[in-house]
Design a protein around this motif. Structure first.
Motif, PDB file in Angstrom:
ATOM      1  N   ASP A  75       0.790  -1.231   0.000  1.00 29.60           N
ATOM      2  CA  ASP A  75       0.000   0.000   0.000  1.00 29.60           C
ATOM      3  C   ASP A  75       0.827   1.288   0.000  1.00 29.60           C
ATOM      4  N   VAL A  76       1.686   1.445   1.001  1.00 23.13           N
ATOM      5  CA  VAL A  76       2.421   2.704   1.132  1.00 23.13           C
ATOM      6  C   VAL A  76       3.449   2.856   0.015  1.00 23.13           C
ATOM      7  N   ALA A  77       4.170   1.793  -0.300  1.00 25.63           N
ATOM      8  CA  ALA A  77       5.172   1.866  -1.367  1.00 25.63           C
ATOM      9  C   ALA A  77       4.505   2.209  -2.701  1.00 25.63           C
ATOM     10  N   ALA A  78       3.384   1.571  -2.989  1.00 26.23           N
ATOM     11  CA  ALA A  78       2.665   1.864  -4.234  1.00 26.23           C
ATOM     12  C   ALA A  78       2.168   3.311  -4.237  1.00 26.23           C
ATOM     13  N   TRP A  79       1.716   3.800  -3.088  1.00 29.56           N
ATOM     14  CA  TRP A  79       1.246   5.178  -2.981  1.00 29.56           C
ATOM     15  C   TRP A  79       2.385   6.167  -3.238  1.00 29.56           C
ATOM     16  N   VAL A  80       3.530   5.916  -2.637  1.00 26.85           N
ATOM     17  CA  VAL A  80       4.675   6.807  -2.822  1.00 26.85           C
ATOM     18  C   VAL A  80       5.058   6.880  -4.296  1.00 26.85           C
ATOM     19  N   LEU A  81       4.995   5.765  -4.995  1.00 22.75           N
ATOM     20  CA  LEU A  81       5.411   5.719  -6.399  1.00 22.75           C
ATOM     21  C   LEU A  81       4.345   6.207  -7.382  1.00 22.75           C
ATOM     22  N   THR A  82       3.063   5.990  -7.072  1.00 27.31           N
ATOM     23  CA  THR A  82       2.020   6.278  -8.066  1.00 27.31           C
ATOM     24  C   THR A  82       0.949   7.260  -7.620  1.00 27.31           C
ATOM     25  N   ARG A  83       0.768   7.434  -6.328  1.00 28.12           N
ATOM     26  CA  ARG A  83      -0.325   8.255  -5.790  1.00 28.12           C
ATOM     27  C   ARG A  83      -1.687   7.796  -6.312  1.00 28.12           C
ATOM     28  N   TYR A  84      -1.830   6.486  -6.558  1.00 29.25           N
ATOM     29  CA  TYR A  84      -3.047   5.963  -7.168  1.00 29.25           C
ATOM     30  C   TYR A  84      -4.146   5.649  -6.158  1.00 29.25           C
ATOM     31  N   GLN A  85      -3.842   4.877  -5.108  1.00 28.06           N
ATOM     32  CA  GLN A  85      -4.848   4.527  -4.099  1.00 28.06           C
ATOM     33  C   GLN A  85      -4.334   4.934  -2.724  1.00 28.06           C
ATOM     34  N   VAL A 142      10.778  -1.313  -1.174  1.00 25.22           N
ATOM     35  CA  VAL A 142      11.273  -2.489  -1.884  1.00 25.22           C
ATOM     36  C   VAL A 142      11.515  -2.113  -3.339  1.00 25.22           C
ATOM     37  N   SER A 143      12.254  -2.944  -4.048  1.00 29.36           N
ATOM     38  CA  SER A 143      12.458  -2.694  -5.476  1.00 29.36           C
ATOM     39  C   SER A 143      11.106  -2.709  -6.185  1.00 29.36           C
ATOM     40  N   LYS A 144      11.025  -2.022  -7.293  1.00 29.34           N
ATOM     41  CA  LYS A 144       9.755  -1.961  -8.033  1.00 29.34           C
ATOM     42  C   LYS A 144       9.310  -3.343  -8.500  1.00 29.34           C
ATOM     43  N   SER A 145      10.273  -4.197  -8.898  1.00 28.50           N
ATOM     44  CA  SER A 145       9.885  -5.542  -9.346  1.00 28.50           C
ATOM     45  C   SER A 145       9.342  -6.363  -8.180  1.00 28.50           C
ATOM     46  N   ARG A 146       9.920  -6.225  -6.991  1.00 29.23           N
ATOM     47  CA  ARG A 146       9.415  -6.934  -5.813  1.00 29.23           C
ATOM     48  C   ARG A 146       8.024  -6.413  -5.440  1.00 29.23           C
ATOM     49  N   TYR A 169       5.717   1.578 -14.640  1.00 29.66           N
ATOM     50  CA  TYR A 169       7.105   1.127 -14.516  1.00 29.66           C
ATOM     51  C   TYR A 169       7.333  -0.165 -15.301  1.00 29.66           C
ATOM     52  N   PRO A 170       7.441  -0.086 -16.603  1.00 28.32           N
ATOM     53  CA  PRO A 170       7.637  -1.309 -17.403  1.00 28.32           C
ATOM     54  C   PRO A 170       8.912  -2.058 -17.029  1.00 28.32           C
ATOM     55  N   GLU A 171       9.913  -1.349 -16.487  1.00 28.56           N
ATOM     56  CA  GLU A 171      11.156  -2.017 -16.094  1.00 28.56           C
ATOM     57  C   GLU A 171      10.960  -2.986 -14.921  1.00 28.56           C
ATOM     58  N   ALA A 172       9.849  -2.861 -14.212  1.00 30.34           N
ATOM     59  CA  ALA A 172       9.584  -3.736 -13.069  1.00 30.34           C
ATOM     60  C   ALA A 172       8.951  -5.064 -13.481  1.00 30.34           C
ATOM     61  N   ARG A 173       8.498  -5.142 -14.712  1.00 28.99           N
ATOM     62  CA  ARG A 173       7.835  -6.366 -15.184  1.00 28.99           C
ATOM     63  C   ARG A 173       8.833  -7.506 -15.289  1.00 28.99           C
ATOM     64  N   ARG A 174       8.385  -8.700 -14.902  1.00 32.84           N
ATOM     65  CA  ARG A 174       9.219  -9.896 -14.962  1.00 32.84           C
ATOM     66  C   ARG A 174       8.440 -11.015 -15.633  1.00 32.84           C
ATOM     67  N   PRO A 175       9.137 -11.924 -16.315  1.00 29.45           N
ATOM     68  CA  PRO A 175       8.440 -13.081 -16.907  1.00 29.45           C
ATOM     69  C   PRO A 175       7.710 -13.877 -15.820  1.00 29.45           C
ATOM     70  N   GLY A 176       6.549 -14.378 -16.165  1.00 24.69           N
ATOM     71  CA  GLY A 176       5.769 -15.196 -15.241  1.00 24.69           C
ATOM     72  C   GLY A 176       4.857 -14.399 -14.329  1.00 24.69           C
ATOM     73  N   LEU A 177       4.918 -13.070 -14.405  1.00 23.19           N
ATOM     74  CA  LEU A 177       4.071 -12.228 -13.569  1.00 23.19           C
ATOM     75  C   LEU A 177       2.623 -12.366 -14.020  1.00 23.19           C
ATOM     76  N   ARG A 178       1.723 -12.609 -13.071  1.00 24.28           N
ATOM     77  CA  ARG A 178       0.303 -12.754 -13.398  1.00 24.28           C
ATOM     78  C   ARG A 178      -0.481 -11.665 -12.684  1.00 24.28           C
ATOM     79  N   LEU A 179      -1.061 -10.794 -13.475  1.00 19.73           N
ATOM     80  CA  LEU A 179      -1.873  -9.716 -12.925  1.00 19.73           C
ATOM     81  C   LEU A 179      -3.330  -9.949 -13.283  1.00 19.73           C
ATOM     82  N   ASP A 180      -4.211  -9.447 -12.449  1.00 17.18           N
ATOM     83  CA  ASP A 180      -5.639  -9.550 -12.665  1.00 17.18           C
ATOM     84  C   ASP A 180      -6.020  -8.730 -13.898  1.00 17.18           C
TER      85      ASP A 180
END
Length: 195
Positions: A75-85, A142-146, A169-180
């Motif tokens: 939650d907090v890390a995503a907020w700091v990076l995107t201000r989305y939720q 944490v790192s963006k990929s984590r 952050y396209p650089e954070a994408r990794r193979p095998g990542l499954r998003l809704d």
């Protein structure tokens, strides 16, 4: 190694023998090791005055005073990076968890009462998570990929944060990542025009 062995309920010698392929662990021991290695398997739930952002500031203050390492996720890390939720909970990788728990309790953090929501969650930190932490906005994240992997893993409201990170952050994408897929579609509709 001692911490992992203790968490899995085996001796340090047995763990060393398993790591060096000189001992074959039982299925039960393998399952215990998997649980011990999973930072989300045994979280410590706490409640602090204020919300998740105040809890993150409390963590930052404890780290400054004690020198203990941490890395915020979800939650907090995503907020700091995107201000989305707006964040609901401060999820924090820490090590050693017992010292963190003592330091946070001295500053007012307590286990939540029945029907009270935890706004601070301590997770057992793997070494690589703390080593890869980045200072952003005065907080260790944490790192963006984590972060993207953690969001995808927990799903729910975190799936929206994960989708937002995926877009920005396209650089954070990794193979095998499954998003809704629904979360991705919602985020593309909402923020696609601004990115």
């Amino acid at each position: 190694q001692a911490e992992l062995a203790r968490a899995a309920g085996i001796s340090r010698t047995a763990l060393s023998l398993i790591e060096n392929r000189r001992l074959r662990p039982s299925v039960g021991t393998l399952q215990a090791l998997e649980r011990a290695l999973d930072p989300f398997a045994d979280p410590t739930l706490l409640h602090c005055e204020g919300g998740a952002l105040e809890a993150a500031e409390l963590v930052r203050g404890v780290a400054e005073r004690t020198g203990l390492a941490y890395a915020l996720t979800l939650d907090v890390a995503a907020w700091v990076l995107t201000r989305y939720q707006t964040p609901a909970t401060a999820w924090v990788y820490v090590r050693p968890r017992e010292k963190w728990l003592d330091a946070l309790r001295k500053r007012g953090a307590r286990r939540p009462r029945p029907a009270q929501r935890a706004n601070l969650v301590l997770l057992r930190a793997p070494d690589q998570v703390l080593r890869a932490a980045d200072l952003v906005g005065g907080l260790d994240l944490v790192s963006k990929s984590r972060l993207l992997r953690d969001c995808a893993r927990l799903g729910g409201r975190h799936a929206l944060d994960g989708a937002r990170l995926f877009v920005e952050y396209p650089e954070a994408r990794r193979p095998g990542l499954r998003l809704d897929a629904d979360a991705l579609l919602k985020v593309f509709e909402e923020v696609g025009p601004w990115t």
